[in-house]
Design a protein around this motif. Structure first.
Motif, PDB file in Angstrom:
ATOM      1  N   TRP A   1       0.831  -1.211   0.000  1.00  0.00           N
ATOM      2  CA  TRP A   1       0.000   0.000   0.000  1.00  0.00           C
ATOM      3  C   TRP A   1       0.861   1.256   0.000  1.00  0.00           C
ATOM      4  N   GLY A   2       2.060   1.173   0.555  1.00  0.00           N
ATOM      5  CA  GLY A   2       2.987   2.291   0.480  1.00  0.00           C
ATOM      6  C   GLY A   2       3.414   2.552  -0.952  1.00  0.00           C
ATOM      7  N   GLN A   3       3.616   1.481  -1.703  1.00  0.00           N
ATOM      8  CA  GLN A   3       3.962   1.629  -3.120  1.00  0.00           C
ATOM      9  C   GLN A   3       2.798   2.245  -3.895  1.00  0.00           C
ATOM     10  N   VAL A   4       1.574   1.809  -3.570  1.00  0.00           N
ATOM     11  CA  VAL A   4       0.397   2.389  -4.218  1.00  0.00           C
ATOM     12  C   VAL A   4       0.300   3.880  -3.872  1.00  0.00           C
ATOM     13  N   ALA A   5       0.520   4.222  -2.606  1.00  0.00           N
ATOM     14  CA  ALA A   5       0.457   5.623  -2.181  1.00  0.00           C
ATOM     15  C   ALA A   5       1.464   6.474  -2.949  1.00  0.00           C
ATOM     16  N   MET A   6       2.694   5.972  -3.086  1.00  0.00           N
ATOM     17  CA  MET A   6       3.711   6.741  -3.811  1.00  0.00           C
ATOM     18  C   MET A   6       3.373   6.858  -5.296  1.00  0.00           C
ATOM     19  N   LYS A   7       2.897   5.770  -5.895  1.00  0.00           N
ATOM     20  CA  LYS A   7       2.548   5.789  -7.318  1.00  0.00           C
ATOM     21  C   LYS A   7       1.420   6.793  -7.594  1.00  0.00           C
ATOM     22  N   LYS A   8       0.365   6.726  -6.788  1.00  0.00           N
ATOM     23  CA  LYS A   8      -0.778   7.617  -6.990  1.00  0.00           C
ATOM     24  C   LYS A   8      -0.409   9.072  -6.708  1.00  0.00           C
TER      25      LYS A   8
ATOM     26  N   GLY B   1      -0.525   4.279   9.946  1.00  0.00           N
ATOM     27  CA  GLY B   1      -1.170   3.123  10.541  1.00  0.00           C
ATOM     28  C   GLY B   1      -2.311   2.645   9.675  1.00  0.00           C
ATOM     29  N   ALA B   2      -3.049   1.668  10.212  1.00  0.00           N
ATOM     30  CA  ALA B   2      -4.174   1.087   9.485  1.00  0.00           C
ATOM     31  C   ALA B   2      -5.356   0.925  10.422  1.00  0.00           C
ATOM     32  N   ILE B   3      -6.541   1.064   9.855  1.00  0.00           N
ATOM     33  CA  ILE B   3      -7.788   0.856  10.588  1.00  0.00           C
ATOM     34  C   ILE B   3      -8.607  -0.150   9.794  1.00  0.00           C
ATOM     35  N   THR B   4      -9.088  -1.204  10.479  1.00  0.00           N
ATOM     36  CA  THR B   4      -9.937  -2.200   9.825  1.00  0.00           C
ATOM     37  C   THR B   4     -11.298  -2.204  10.490  1.00  0.00           C
ATOM     38  N   ARG B   5     -12.341  -2.090   9.661  1.00  0.00           N
ATOM     39  CA  ARG B   5     -13.730  -2.126  10.120  1.00  0.00           C
ATOM     40  C   ARG B   5     -14.594  -2.775   9.065  1.00  0.00           C
ATOM     41  N   ASN B   6     -15.463  -3.661   9.493  1.00  0.00           N
ATOM     42  CA  ASN B   6     -16.456  -4.267   8.603  1.00  0.00           C
ATOM     43  C   ASN B   6     -15.848  -4.827   7.314  1.00  0.00           C
ATOM     44  N   GLY B   7     -14.710  -5.473   7.427  1.00  0.00           N
ATOM     45  CA  GLY B   7     -14.094  -6.097   6.265  1.00  0.00           C
ATOM     46  C   GLY B   7     -13.339  -5.152   5.359  1.00  0.00           C
ATOM     47  N   GLU B   8     -13.238  -3.870   5.754  1.00  0.00           N
ATOM     48  CA  GLU B   8     -12.490  -2.886   4.970  1.00  0.00           C
ATOM     49  C   GLU B   8     -11.333  -2.350   5.809  1.00  0.00           C
ATOM     50  N   THR B   9     -10.208  -2.140   5.151  1.00  0.00           N
ATOM     51  CA  THR B   9      -9.040  -1.579   5.815  1.00  0.00           C
ATOM     52  C   THR B   9      -8.681  -0.265   5.154  1.00  0.00           C
ATOM     53  N   THR B  10      -8.303   0.713   5.972  1.00  0.00           N
ATOM     54  CA  THR B  10      -7.776   1.977   5.466  1.00  0.00           C
ATOM     55  C   THR B  10      -6.338   2.100   5.941  1.00  0.00           C
ATOM     56  N   GLU B  11      -5.415   2.124   4.992  1.00  0.00           N
ATOM     57  CA  GLU B  11      -3.997   2.359   5.280  1.00  0.00           C
ATOM     58  C   GLU B  11      -3.765   3.862   5.163  1.00  0.00           C
ATOM     59  N   LYS B  12      -3.076   4.430   6.160  1.00  0.00           N
ATOM     60  CA  LYS B  12      -2.856   5.873   6.204  1.00  0.00           C
ATOM     61  C   LYS B  12      -1.363   6.179   6.084  1.00  0.00           C
ATOM     62  N   PHE B  13      -1.054   7.115   5.184  1.00  0.00           N
ATOM     63  CA  PHE B  13       0.319   7.519   4.937  1.00  0.00           C
ATOM     64  C   PHE B  13       0.423   9.039   4.908  1.00  0.00           C
ATOM     65  N   LYS B  14       1.628   9.532   5.159  1.00  0.00           N
ATOM     66  CA  LYS B  14       1.924  10.943   4.939  1.00  0.00           C
ATOM     67  C   LYS B  14       3.203  11.006   4.120  1.00  0.00           C
ATOM     68  N   LEU B  15       3.124  11.676   2.977  1.00  0.00           N
ATOM     69  CA  LEU B  15       4.290  11.880   2.134  1.00  0.00           C
ATOM     70  C   LEU B  15       4.619  13.371   2.123  1.00  0.00           C
TER      71      LEU B  15
END
Length: 110
Positions: free
Chosen positions: A38-45, A62-76
């Motif tokens: 997901w870090g690679q996706v964040a940098m690419k996007k 960090g990451a948050i998982t709820r109801n089968g969905e995960t949100t990965e959080k980054f700061k560039l």
């Protein structure tokens, strides 16, 4: 100084020399942190959204998982022609299939 160290770490991480295991784990050279993809996706996007800016720093918040969905959080941190600025990136995906649901960007001056 910390920006330089983080930049070096990011460069080494991106070419696979450095991994970032949890403190209680010992990583082998082949292991990568769970957020690496997901870090690679964040940098690419981010490069797509800001093609004239250079990514000079990277942080997995960090990451948050709820109801089968995960949100990965980054700061560039980016350096453009006229300014430096940060971008928070949230990548939300289904945990089971890893299909991206959406990606949000938010600029910051800090």
């Amino acid at each position: 100084m910390w920006k330089l160290l983080l930049t070096i770490h990011l460069m080494l991480f991106s070419i696979g020399i450095v991994t970032n295991p949890a403190p209680s784990e010992f990583a082998t050279a082949e292991e990568a942190p769970s957020y690496a993809k997901w870090g690679q996706v964040a940098m690419k996007k981010t490069k797509e959204k800001y093609p004239d800016a250079k990514i000079i720093d990277y942080l997995h918040i960090g990451a948050i998982t709820r109801n089968g969905e995960t949100t990965e959080k980054f700061k560039l941190w980016l350096r453009g022609k006229d300014r430096e600025f940060g971008v928070y990136i949230d990548i939300r995906y289904t945990k089971k299939t890893e299909e991206v649901i959406d990606i949000k960007f938010q600029e910051t001056d800090r």
